[in-house]
Scaffold this active site. Structure first.
Site, PDB file in Angstrom:
ATOM      1  N   GLU A 129       0.829  -1.207   0.000  1.00  0.00           N
ATOM      2  CA  GLU A 129       0.000   0.000   0.000  1.00  0.00           C
ATOM      3  C   GLU A 129       0.867   1.262   0.000  1.00  0.00           C
ATOM      4  OE1 GLU A 129      -2.920  -0.285   3.132  1.00  0.00           O
ATOM      5  OE2 GLU A 129      -3.998  -1.894   2.112  1.00  0.00           O
ATOM      6  N   GLU A 276      -5.253  -9.139   0.289  1.00  0.00           N
ATOM      7  CA  GLU A 276      -5.736  -9.124   1.673  1.00  0.00           C
ATOM      8  C   GLU A 276      -7.248  -8.961   1.676  1.00  0.00           C
ATOM      9  OE1 GLU A 276      -3.956  -6.131   4.153  1.00  0.00           O
ATOM     10  OE2 GLU A 276      -1.901  -6.665   3.585  1.00  0.00           O
TER      11      GLU A 276
END
Length: 511
Positions: A129, A276
Protein backbone atom coordinates in the site's frame (compact mmCIF):
# COMPACT_ATOMS: atom_id res chain seq x y z
CA UNK A 1 -38.59 -5.06 -9.65
CA UNK A 2 -37.15 -2.02 -7.83
CA UNK A 3 -33.49 -2.21 -6.80
CA UNK A 4 -31.33 -0.24 -4.42
CA UNK A 5 -28.57 1.87 -5.93
CA UNK A 6 -25.91 2.08 -3.25
CA UNK A 7 -24.13 5.38 -3.50
CA UNK A 8 -20.38 5.69 -3.31
CA UNK A 9 -18.61 5.98 -0.01
CA UNK A 10 -16.06 8.23 -1.67
CA UNK A 11 -17.74 10.57 -4.17
CA UNK A 12 -15.65 13.41 -5.63
CA UNK A 13 -17.95 16.20 -6.80
CA UNK A 14 -15.65 17.59 -9.45
CA UNK A 15 -15.78 14.63 -11.82
CA UNK A 16 -18.29 14.30 -14.66
CA UNK A 17 -18.32 11.04 -16.60
CA UNK A 18 -19.11 10.87 -20.28
CA UNK A 19 -20.67 7.81 -21.86
CA UNK A 20 -17.46 6.86 -23.67
CA UNK A 21 -15.82 5.90 -20.38
CA UNK A 22 -18.46 3.24 -19.84
CA UNK A 23 -17.68 1.40 -23.05
CA UNK A 24 -14.81 -0.93 -22.28
CA UNK A 25 -13.38 -3.78 -24.33
CA UNK A 26 -13.70 -7.38 -23.22
CA UNK A 27 -11.08 -8.54 -20.76
CA UNK A 28 -8.80 -11.30 -21.98
CA UNK A 29 -7.68 -13.08 -18.85
CA UNK A 30 -6.72 -16.51 -17.67
CA UNK A 31 -9.55 -18.85 -16.68
CA UNK A 32 -7.32 -20.76 -14.25
CA UNK A 33 -8.99 -21.95 -11.08
CA UNK A 34 -9.04 -19.49 -8.23
CA UNK A 35 -7.21 -20.27 -5.00
CA UNK A 36 -7.45 -19.19 -1.40
CA UNK A 37 -4.23 -18.19 0.32
CA UNK A 38 -3.40 -16.82 3.75
CA UNK A 39 -1.26 -13.89 4.91
CA UNK A 40 1.20 -14.61 7.72
CA UNK A 41 1.96 -11.71 10.04
CA UNK A 42 4.45 -12.09 12.87
CA UNK A 43 3.45 -9.45 15.45
CA UNK A 44 2.79 -12.09 18.11
CA UNK A 45 4.21 -12.16 21.62
CA UNK A 46 4.52 -15.95 21.27
CA UNK A 47 5.20 -16.43 17.58
CA UNK A 48 5.19 -20.11 16.60
CA UNK A 49 8.43 -21.52 15.23
CA UNK A 50 8.81 -21.86 11.46
CA UNK A 51 8.38 -25.62 11.83
CA UNK A 52 5.11 -25.10 13.72
CA UNK A 53 3.86 -22.62 11.12
CA UNK A 54 4.54 -25.06 8.29
CA UNK A 55 2.91 -27.90 10.22
CA UNK A 56 -0.25 -25.82 10.59
CA UNK A 57 -0.25 -24.93 6.90
CA UNK A 58 0.06 -28.59 5.97
CA UNK A 59 -2.63 -29.69 8.42
CA UNK A 60 -5.03 -27.13 6.98
CA UNK A 61 -4.15 -27.88 3.33
CA UNK A 62 -3.11 -24.25 2.81
CA UNK A 63 -1.13 -24.21 -0.44
CA UNK A 64 -0.68 -20.46 -0.96
CA UNK A 65 0.79 -17.97 1.52
CA UNK A 66 2.00 -14.41 1.53
CA UNK A 67 4.81 -13.23 3.80
CA UNK A 68 5.34 -9.59 4.70
CA UNK A 69 9.09 -10.01 4.35
CA UNK A 70 11.42 -12.79 3.23
CA UNK A 71 12.13 -14.47 6.56
CA UNK A 72 15.01 -16.87 5.95
CA UNK A 73 14.08 -19.40 8.63
CA UNK A 74 10.50 -19.67 7.42
CA UNK A 75 11.56 -19.92 3.78
CA UNK A 76 13.89 -22.77 4.71
CA UNK A 77 11.10 -24.50 6.63
CA UNK A 78 8.86 -24.20 3.56
CA UNK A 79 11.39 -26.00 1.37
CA UNK A 80 10.12 -29.13 -0.40
CA UNK A 81 6.52 -28.54 0.75
CA UNK A 82 5.26 -27.31 -2.60
CA UNK A 83 3.46 -24.44 -0.87
CA UNK A 84 3.37 -21.42 -3.17
CA UNK A 85 4.96 -18.41 -1.48
CA UNK A 86 4.71 -14.68 -2.11
CA UNK A 87 7.61 -12.90 -0.45
CA UNK A 88 7.66 -9.15 0.16
CA UNK A 89 10.02 -6.23 0.04
CA UNK A 90 9.18 -4.34 3.26
CA UNK A 91 8.34 -0.66 2.82
CA UNK A 92 11.41 0.41 4.76
CA UNK A 93 13.65 -1.21 2.10
CA UNK A 94 11.77 0.21 -0.85
CA UNK A 95 13.67 3.49 -1.26
CA UNK A 96 17.03 1.73 -1.44
CA UNK A 97 15.84 -0.85 -3.95
CA UNK A 98 13.99 1.68 -6.07
CA UNK A 99 17.14 3.80 -6.43
CA UNK A 100 19.69 1.07 -7.09
CA UNK A 101 19.63 -1.81 -9.53
CA UNK A 102 22.49 -3.41 -7.61
CA UNK A 103 20.60 -3.21 -4.30
CA UNK A 104 17.59 -4.85 -5.95
CA UNK A 105 19.78 -7.60 -7.44
CA UNK A 106 21.35 -8.26 -4.03
CA UNK A 107 17.89 -8.49 -2.43
CA UNK A 108 16.75 -11.02 -5.03
CA UNK A 109 19.95 -13.05 -4.67
CA UNK A 110 19.65 -13.21 -0.88
CA UNK A 111 15.90 -13.66 -0.50
CA UNK A 112 14.84 -15.51 -3.64
CA UNK A 113 17.64 -17.19 -5.57
CA UNK A 114 19.07 -18.63 -2.34
CA UNK A 115 15.80 -20.52 -1.74
CA UNK A 116 14.48 -21.62 -5.13
CA UNK A 117 13.65 -24.15 -6.42
CA UNK A 118 13.39 -25.98 -3.06
CA UNK A 119 11.05 -23.28 -1.76
CA UNK A 120 8.28 -22.58 -4.26
CA UNK A 121 8.43 -18.78 -4.47
CA UNK A 122 5.92 -17.65 -7.09
CA UNK A 123 5.60 -13.88 -6.54
CA UNK A 124 7.32 -10.86 -5.03
CA UNK A 125 5.19 -8.11 -3.49
CA UNK A 126 7.22 -4.91 -3.63
CA UNK A 127 6.11 -2.82 -0.68
CA UNK A 128 2.59 -2.69 0.74
CA UNK A 129 0.00 0.00 0.00
CA UNK A 130 2.86 2.34 -0.88
CA UNK A 131 0.75 5.08 -2.47
CA UNK A 132 -1.33 5.56 0.68
CA UNK A 133 1.03 4.37 3.42
CA UNK A 134 4.40 5.66 2.15
CA UNK A 135 3.67 8.29 -0.51
CA UNK A 136 7.22 9.71 -0.40
CA UNK A 137 8.42 6.39 -1.89
CA UNK A 138 5.87 6.47 -4.71
CA UNK A 139 8.26 8.06 -7.24
CA UNK A 140 10.60 5.04 -7.03
CA UNK A 141 7.92 2.35 -6.84
CA UNK A 142 7.91 1.46 -10.54
CA UNK A 143 11.71 1.55 -10.65
CA UNK A 144 11.80 -0.88 -7.72
CA UNK A 145 9.49 -3.29 -9.56
CA UNK A 146 11.57 -3.04 -12.73
CA UNK A 147 14.86 -3.56 -10.90
CA UNK A 148 13.49 -6.61 -9.07
CA UNK A 149 12.13 -8.00 -12.34
CA UNK A 150 15.46 -7.43 -14.10
CA UNK A 151 17.22 -9.47 -11.43
CA UNK A 152 14.74 -12.30 -12.00
CA UNK A 153 15.29 -12.10 -15.77
CA UNK A 154 19.05 -12.36 -15.24
CA UNK A 155 18.49 -15.57 -13.27
CA UNK A 156 15.92 -16.94 -15.72
CA UNK A 157 13.23 -16.83 -13.01
CA UNK A 158 10.93 -14.18 -14.48
CA UNK A 159 8.52 -16.69 -16.02
CA UNK A 160 7.81 -18.42 -12.71
CA UNK A 161 8.00 -15.48 -10.29
CA UNK A 162 5.71 -12.49 -10.87
CA UNK A 163 6.42 -9.01 -9.53
CA UNK A 164 3.72 -6.62 -8.36
CA UNK A 165 2.77 -4.34 -5.45
CA UNK A 166 -0.34 -4.46 -3.22
CA UNK A 167 -2.65 -1.44 -3.28
CA UNK A 168 -5.28 -0.24 -0.87
CA UNK A 169 -8.70 -0.12 -2.53
CA UNK A 170 -8.87 3.51 -1.37
CA UNK A 171 -6.85 4.50 -4.45
CA UNK A 172 -10.09 3.84 -6.37
CA UNK A 173 -12.41 6.84 -6.35
CA UNK A 174 -16.14 6.93 -7.04
CA UNK A 175 -16.20 3.18 -6.46
CA UNK A 176 -19.95 2.69 -6.82
CA UNK A 177 -21.31 2.16 -9.31
CA UNK A 178 -18.22 0.22 -10.42
CA UNK A 179 -18.61 1.37 -14.02
CA UNK A 180 -17.66 4.93 -13.10
CA UNK A 181 -14.77 4.07 -10.79
CA UNK A 182 -11.32 5.43 -11.53
CA UNK A 183 -7.93 5.57 -9.86
CA UNK A 184 -7.09 8.73 -7.94
CA UNK A 185 -5.65 10.82 -10.77
CA UNK A 186 -3.03 12.38 -8.55
CA UNK A 187 -1.30 8.98 -8.79
CA UNK A 188 -1.42 8.80 -12.61
CA UNK A 189 2.38 9.35 -12.92
CA UNK A 190 2.81 6.13 -10.93
CA UNK A 191 -0.28 4.06 -11.79
CA UNK A 192 -0.07 4.36 -15.57
CA UNK A 193 3.52 3.08 -15.92
CA UNK A 194 2.82 0.55 -13.16
CA UNK A 195 -0.12 -0.93 -15.04
CA UNK A 196 1.92 -1.01 -18.26
CA UNK A 197 4.66 -2.88 -16.38
CA UNK A 198 2.16 -5.46 -15.08
CA UNK A 199 0.77 -5.83 -18.57
CA UNK A 200 4.15 -6.27 -20.25
CA UNK A 201 5.42 -8.82 -17.71
CA UNK A 202 2.24 -10.91 -17.52
CA UNK A 203 1.77 -10.03 -13.87
CA UNK A 204 -1.36 -9.06 -11.95
CA UNK A 205 -2.72 -6.16 -9.95
CA UNK A 206 -2.49 -6.84 -6.22
CA UNK A 207 -5.45 -5.29 -4.40
CA UNK A 208 -6.41 -5.28 -0.71
CA UNK A 209 -10.20 -5.49 -0.39
CA UNK A 210 -11.82 -4.89 3.00
CA UNK A 211 -15.64 -4.80 2.91
CA UNK A 212 -15.46 -4.44 6.71
CA UNK A 213 -14.01 -0.94 6.38
CA UNK A 214 -16.30 -0.03 3.48
CA UNK A 215 -19.24 -1.04 5.68
CA UNK A 216 -17.91 0.83 8.72
CA UNK A 217 -17.27 4.03 6.75
CA UNK A 218 -20.55 4.03 4.84
CA UNK A 219 -22.60 5.56 7.67
CA UNK A 220 -25.31 2.97 7.28
CA UNK A 221 -25.53 3.10 3.47
CA UNK A 222 -24.04 -0.38 3.03
CA UNK A 223 -26.15 -3.10 4.69
CA UNK A 224 -24.27 -5.60 6.85
CA UNK A 225 -25.64 -8.54 4.85
CA UNK A 226 -24.26 -6.98 1.65
CA UNK A 227 -20.80 -6.78 3.24
CA UNK A 228 -20.94 -10.36 4.59
CA UNK A 229 -21.99 -12.11 1.33
CA UNK A 230 -25.31 -13.03 2.92
CA UNK A 231 -28.09 -13.75 0.41
CA UNK A 232 -30.12 -10.72 -0.60
CA UNK A 233 -33.57 -10.62 -2.19
CA UNK A 234 -33.41 -9.27 -5.77
CA UNK A 235 -34.94 -5.94 -4.76
CA UNK A 236 -32.13 -5.41 -2.26
CA UNK A 237 -29.27 -6.07 -4.66
CA UNK A 238 -27.10 -3.14 -5.71
CA UNK A 239 -27.42 -2.33 -9.40
CA UNK A 240 -24.98 -0.42 -11.55
CA UNK A 241 -27.31 1.89 -13.49
CA UNK A 242 -24.79 2.20 -16.33
CA UNK A 243 -24.27 -1.52 -16.98
CA UNK A 244 -27.36 -2.97 -15.24
CA UNK A 245 -25.05 -5.47 -13.53
CA UNK A 246 -26.37 -6.71 -10.19
CA UNK A 247 -24.04 -6.81 -7.19
CA UNK A 248 -24.83 -9.06 -4.24
CA UNK A 249 -21.74 -8.22 -2.15
CA UNK A 250 -19.21 -5.45 -1.56
CA UNK A 251 -16.24 -7.65 -2.51
CA UNK A 252 -17.34 -8.10 -6.13
CA UNK A 253 -18.23 -4.43 -6.45
CA UNK A 254 -14.74 -3.32 -5.32
CA UNK A 255 -12.97 -5.82 -7.60
CA UNK A 256 -15.05 -4.72 -10.58
CA UNK A 257 -14.41 -1.08 -9.69
CA UNK A 258 -10.69 -1.83 -10.03
CA UNK A 259 -11.26 -3.53 -13.40
CA UNK A 260 -13.18 -0.50 -14.67
CA UNK A 261 -10.51 1.84 -13.29
CA UNK A 262 -7.83 -0.12 -15.17
CA UNK A 263 -9.86 -0.07 -18.38
CA UNK A 264 -10.07 3.72 -18.22
CA UNK A 265 -6.28 3.68 -18.11
CA UNK A 266 -6.41 1.60 -21.33
CA UNK A 267 -5.29 -1.60 -19.57
CA UNK A 268 -7.75 -4.44 -20.06
CA UNK A 269 -5.83 -7.69 -19.72
CA UNK A 270 -4.27 -7.52 -16.25
CA UNK A 271 -5.99 -9.87 -13.78
CA UNK A 272 -6.60 -9.01 -10.14
CA UNK A 273 -5.39 -10.99 -7.16
CA UNK A 274 -6.79 -9.89 -3.82
CA UNK A 275 -3.79 -9.89 -1.51
CA UNK A 276 -5.74 -9.12 1.67
CA UNK A 277 -9.34 -9.59 2.77
CA UNK A 278 -10.97 -10.61 6.01
CA UNK A 279 -13.05 -9.55 8.98
CA UNK A 280 -12.01 -8.95 12.62
CA UNK A 281 -13.43 -11.31 15.24
CA UNK A 282 -13.24 -8.82 18.10
CA UNK A 283 -13.45 -5.07 18.53
CA UNK A 284 -14.08 -2.39 21.13
CA UNK A 285 -17.37 -0.57 21.70
CA UNK A 286 -16.83 1.56 18.61
CA UNK A 287 -16.72 -1.56 16.41
CA UNK A 288 -19.80 -3.57 17.42
CA UNK A 289 -19.78 -5.62 14.21
CA UNK A 290 -16.28 -7.00 14.80
CA UNK A 291 -17.56 -10.30 16.20
CA UNK A 292 -16.77 -14.00 15.98
CA UNK A 293 -20.05 -14.61 14.19
CA UNK A 294 -19.45 -11.96 11.54
CA UNK A 295 -15.81 -12.94 11.02
CA UNK A 296 -16.88 -16.56 10.60
CA UNK A 297 -19.67 -15.62 8.20
CA UNK A 298 -17.49 -13.34 6.08
CA UNK A 299 -14.49 -15.63 5.72
CA UNK A 300 -16.60 -18.76 5.20
CA UNK A 301 -18.65 -17.05 2.51
CA UNK A 302 -15.56 -15.44 0.97
CA UNK A 303 -13.80 -18.80 0.62
CA UNK A 304 -16.83 -20.43 -0.94
CA UNK A 305 -17.36 -17.46 -3.25
CA UNK A 306 -13.76 -17.46 -4.49
CA UNK A 307 -13.43 -21.22 -4.93
CA UNK A 308 -16.63 -21.61 -6.93
CA UNK A 309 -14.93 -19.70 -9.78
CA UNK A 310 -17.96 -17.59 -10.59
CA UNK A 311 -15.81 -14.48 -10.93
CA UNK A 312 -17.49 -11.08 -10.73
CA UNK A 313 -20.51 -9.61 -12.52
CA UNK A 314 -18.22 -7.75 -14.96
CA UNK A 315 -16.03 -10.78 -15.62
CA UNK A 316 -17.92 -13.98 -14.81
CA UNK A 317 -15.71 -17.04 -14.73
CA UNK A 318 -12.51 -15.03 -14.31
CA UNK A 319 -10.71 -16.22 -11.19
CA UNK A 320 -10.23 -13.77 -8.32
CA UNK A 321 -7.73 -15.58 -6.14
CA UNK A 322 -7.65 -14.17 -2.61
CA UNK A 323 -5.40 -14.22 0.44
CA UNK A 324 -7.20 -14.10 3.77
CA UNK A 325 -5.91 -11.65 6.32
CA UNK A 326 -4.62 -13.49 8.33
CA UNK A 327 -3.31 -16.78 9.72
CA UNK A 328 -2.72 -15.71 13.34
CA UNK A 329 -4.19 -13.15 15.69
CA UNK A 330 -1.39 -10.60 16.21
CA UNK A 331 -1.57 -9.41 19.81
CA UNK A 332 1.34 -6.99 19.37
CA UNK A 333 -0.34 -5.00 16.62
CA UNK A 334 -0.76 -1.36 17.70
CA UNK A 335 -3.95 0.68 17.64
CA UNK A 336 -7.45 -0.72 18.11
CA UNK A 337 -8.64 -4.04 19.53
CA UNK A 338 -9.80 -5.12 16.09
CA UNK A 339 -6.30 -4.71 14.66
CA UNK A 340 -5.17 -7.58 16.87
CA UNK A 341 -8.02 -9.92 15.96
CA UNK A 342 -8.09 -10.72 12.26
CA UNK A 343 -6.57 -14.19 12.61
CA UNK A 344 -8.03 -17.60 11.85
CA UNK A 345 -5.85 -19.18 14.57
CA UNK A 346 -4.25 -18.24 17.85
CA UNK A 347 -0.54 -18.67 18.52
CA UNK A 348 -1.11 -22.27 19.64
CA UNK A 349 -2.59 -23.16 16.28
CA UNK A 350 -6.12 -23.43 17.67
CA UNK A 351 -8.90 -22.02 15.49
CA UNK A 352 -10.43 -18.77 16.69
CA UNK A 353 -13.69 -20.02 15.20
CA UNK A 354 -14.76 -23.00 13.13
CA UNK A 355 -15.29 -22.01 9.51
CA UNK A 356 -18.27 -23.37 7.59
CA UNK A 357 -16.73 -24.73 4.41
CA UNK A 358 -18.59 -27.91 3.53
CA UNK A 359 -18.30 -28.40 -0.20
CA UNK A 360 -15.81 -25.55 -0.63
CA UNK A 361 -12.83 -27.68 -1.57
CA UNK A 362 -9.94 -28.81 0.56
CA UNK A 363 -8.37 -25.60 1.88
CA UNK A 364 -8.96 -25.34 5.63
CA UNK A 365 -11.28 -28.34 5.34
CA UNK A 366 -9.59 -30.09 8.25
CA UNK A 367 -10.90 -27.23 10.32
CA UNK A 368 -14.45 -27.47 9.28
CA UNK A 369 -15.64 -30.96 8.48
CA UNK A 370 -15.16 -33.94 10.79
CA UNK A 371 -11.74 -33.37 12.25
CA UNK A 372 -12.38 -31.20 15.29
CA UNK A 373 -11.70 -32.34 18.83
CA UNK A 374 -12.20 -31.05 22.36
CA UNK A 375 -9.11 -31.03 24.58
CA UNK A 376 -7.99 -29.78 27.97
CA UNK A 377 -6.84 -26.19 27.72
CA UNK A 378 -3.14 -25.65 28.34
CA UNK A 379 -2.36 -24.14 31.75
CA UNK A 380 -5.73 -24.99 33.28
CA UNK A 381 -6.05 -25.46 37.04
CA UNK A 382 -5.61 -29.15 37.88
CA UNK A 383 -8.47 -29.16 40.39
CA UNK A 384 -10.81 -27.67 37.80
CA UNK A 385 -9.68 -30.30 35.31
CA UNK A 386 -10.26 -33.09 37.83
CA UNK A 387 -13.73 -31.78 38.62
CA UNK A 388 -14.57 -31.58 34.92
CA UNK A 389 -13.21 -35.07 34.36
CA UNK A 390 -15.33 -36.42 37.22
CA UNK A 391 -18.42 -34.83 35.75
CA UNK A 392 -17.77 -36.14 32.23
CA UNK A 393 -17.26 -39.70 33.47
CA UNK A 394 -20.31 -39.48 35.75
CA UNK A 395 -23.32 -37.28 34.99
CA UNK A 396 -21.92 -36.65 31.50
CA UNK A 397 -22.34 -40.37 30.72
CA UNK A 398 -19.00 -40.70 28.95
CA UNK A 399 -17.55 -44.20 28.65
CA UNK A 400 -14.25 -43.66 30.43
CA UNK A 401 -13.30 -47.34 30.54
CA UNK A 402 -10.41 -46.82 28.06
CA UNK A 403 -8.80 -44.68 30.81
CA UNK A 404 -8.63 -47.54 33.31
CA UNK A 405 -5.25 -49.04 34.14
CA UNK A 406 -4.16 -51.50 31.48
CA UNK A 407 -6.52 -50.05 28.86
CA UNK A 408 -5.55 -48.28 25.63
CA UNK A 409 -5.79 -44.67 26.87
CA UNK A 410 -4.48 -45.08 30.43
CA UNK A 411 -1.04 -43.71 29.51
CA UNK A 412 0.00 -41.03 30.03
CA UNK A 413 -1.57 -41.27 33.49
CA UNK A 414 -2.14 -37.54 34.01
CA UNK A 415 -5.26 -35.53 34.72
CA UNK A 416 -4.64 -33.47 31.57
CA UNK A 417 -4.45 -36.51 29.29
CA UNK A 418 -7.43 -38.25 30.89
CA UNK A 419 -9.51 -35.07 30.92
CA UNK A 420 -8.73 -34.52 27.23
CA UNK A 421 -10.07 -37.97 26.38
CA UNK A 422 -13.21 -37.49 28.46
CA UNK A 423 -13.88 -33.95 27.20
CA UNK A 424 -13.57 -35.08 23.60
CA UNK A 425 -15.77 -38.14 24.10
CA UNK A 426 -18.49 -35.89 25.52
CA UNK A 427 -18.04 -33.33 22.72
CA UNK A 428 -18.37 -36.00 20.02
CA UNK A 429 -21.32 -37.64 21.82
CA UNK A 430 -23.12 -34.29 21.82
CA UNK A 431 -22.50 -33.92 18.06
CA UNK A 432 -20.10 -31.02 18.70
CA UNK A 433 -23.01 -28.83 19.73
CA UNK A 434 -22.45 -25.27 20.88
CA UNK A 435 -21.36 -25.12 24.51
CA UNK A 436 -20.26 -28.76 24.78
CA UNK A 437 -16.54 -28.02 24.78
CA UNK A 438 -16.15 -25.52 27.58
CA UNK A 439 -16.26 -27.27 31.00
CA UNK A 440 -16.07 -24.00 32.92
CA UNK A 441 -13.30 -22.71 30.69
CA UNK A 442 -10.82 -25.59 30.98
CA UNK A 443 -11.52 -27.08 27.52
CA UNK A 444 -10.99 -25.83 24.02
CA UNK A 445 -11.45 -27.00 20.43
CA UNK A 446 -8.55 -28.10 18.25
CA UNK A 447 -8.12 -29.54 14.78
CA UNK A 448 -5.16 -31.66 15.86
CA UNK A 449 -6.12 -35.28 16.44
CA UNK A 450 -5.12 -36.07 20.07
CA UNK A 451 -5.05 -39.82 19.39
CA UNK A 452 -1.75 -41.50 20.22
CA UNK A 453 -0.44 -45.02 19.90
CA UNK A 454 -3.30 -47.47 20.30
CA UNK A 455 -5.47 -44.82 21.96
CA UNK A 456 -7.98 -43.70 19.34
CA UNK A 457 -10.12 -40.73 20.31
CA UNK A 458 -13.83 -40.54 19.39
CA UNK A 459 -14.18 -38.58 16.15
CA UNK A 460 -10.71 -39.62 14.98
CA UNK A 461 -10.05 -41.23 11.64
CA UNK A 462 -9.30 -44.86 12.41
CA UNK A 463 -6.60 -46.96 10.79
CA UNK A 464 -8.96 -47.80 7.96
CA UNK A 465 -9.65 -44.12 7.36
CA UNK A 466 -13.23 -44.19 8.61
CA UNK A 467 -14.51 -41.97 11.37
CA UNK A 468 -15.19 -43.54 14.73
CA UNK A 469 -18.71 -42.74 15.81
CA UNK A 470 -18.40 -40.93 19.11
CA UNK A 471 -22.00 -41.68 20.02
CA UNK A 472 -21.40 -45.41 19.97
CA UNK A 473 -18.63 -45.01 22.53
CA UNK A 474 -20.98 -43.47 25.10
CA UNK A 475 -23.31 -45.47 27.35
CA UNK A 476 -27.02 -45.55 26.67
CA UNK A 477 -29.21 -42.90 28.26
CA UNK A 478 -30.57 -45.32 30.86
CA UNK A 479 -27.16 -46.54 31.94
CA UNK A 480 -26.38 -46.14 35.63
CA UNK A 481 -22.66 -46.62 35.36
CA UNK A 482 -20.05 -45.19 33.03
CA UNK A 483 -17.52 -47.88 33.76
CA UNK A 484 -15.07 -45.57 35.54
CA UNK A 485 -17.00 -43.96 38.38
CA UNK A 486 -14.92 -45.76 40.97
CA UNK A 487 -11.78 -44.31 39.47
CA UNK A 488 -12.83 -40.66 39.37
CA UNK A 489 -15.54 -40.14 41.95
CA UNK A 490 -15.14 -40.01 45.71
CA UNK A 491 -12.32 -37.53 46.13
CA UNK A 492 -12.37 -35.09 43.27
CA UNK A 493 -15.91 -33.73 43.62
CA UNK A 494 -18.13 -33.01 40.65
CA UNK A 495 -19.82 -30.14 38.88
CA UNK A 496 -23.07 -29.03 40.45
CA UNK A 497 -24.52 -27.88 37.14
CA UNK A 498 -26.01 -30.54 34.89
CA UNK A 499 -24.26 -29.25 31.76
CA UNK A 500 -21.85 -26.34 31.50
CA UNK A 501 -22.98 -24.28 28.53
CA UNK A 502 -20.27 -21.60 28.57
CA UNK A 503 -19.62 -19.27 25.73
CA UNK A 504 -17.42 -20.97 23.15
CA UNK A 505 -14.38 -19.37 21.64
CA UNK A 506 -15.80 -20.48 18.34
CA UNK A 507 -19.12 -19.28 16.96
CA UNK A 508 -21.70 -21.51 15.38
CA UNK A 509 -23.48 -19.78 12.54
CA UNK A 510 -26.48 -21.29 10.81
CA UNK A 511 -25.90 -20.39 7.22
Amino acid sequence: MPCILISAVRCPTDVILDDSRRKTPHLSLSLADAFIGVNIGTDLSDMPSPTQVVALLKAQSIRHIRLYDADRALLLALANTGIQVTVSVPNEQLLGIGQSNATAANWVARNVIAHVPATNITAIAVGSEVLTALPNAAPVLVSALKFIHSALVASNLDSQIKVSTPHSSSIILDSFPPSQAFFNRSWDPVMVPLLKFLQSTGSYLMLNVYPYYDYMQSNGVIPLDYALFRPLPPNKEAVDANTLLHYTNVFDAVVDAAYFAMSYANVTNVPIVVTESGWPSKGDTSEPDATLENANTYNSNLIRHVLNNTGTPKHPGIAVSTYIYELYNEDLRPSSVSEKNWGLFDANGLPVYILHLTGAGTVLANDTTNQTFCVAKSGSDSKMLQAALDWACGPGKVDCSPLLQGQSCYDPNTVVAHATYAFNAYFQHMAKSSGTCDFKGVATITTTDPSHGSCRFPGSAGKNGTLINGTSLAPSSNSTSSGCLSLYFGGGGSFTNSVIMGVLLFSVVLL
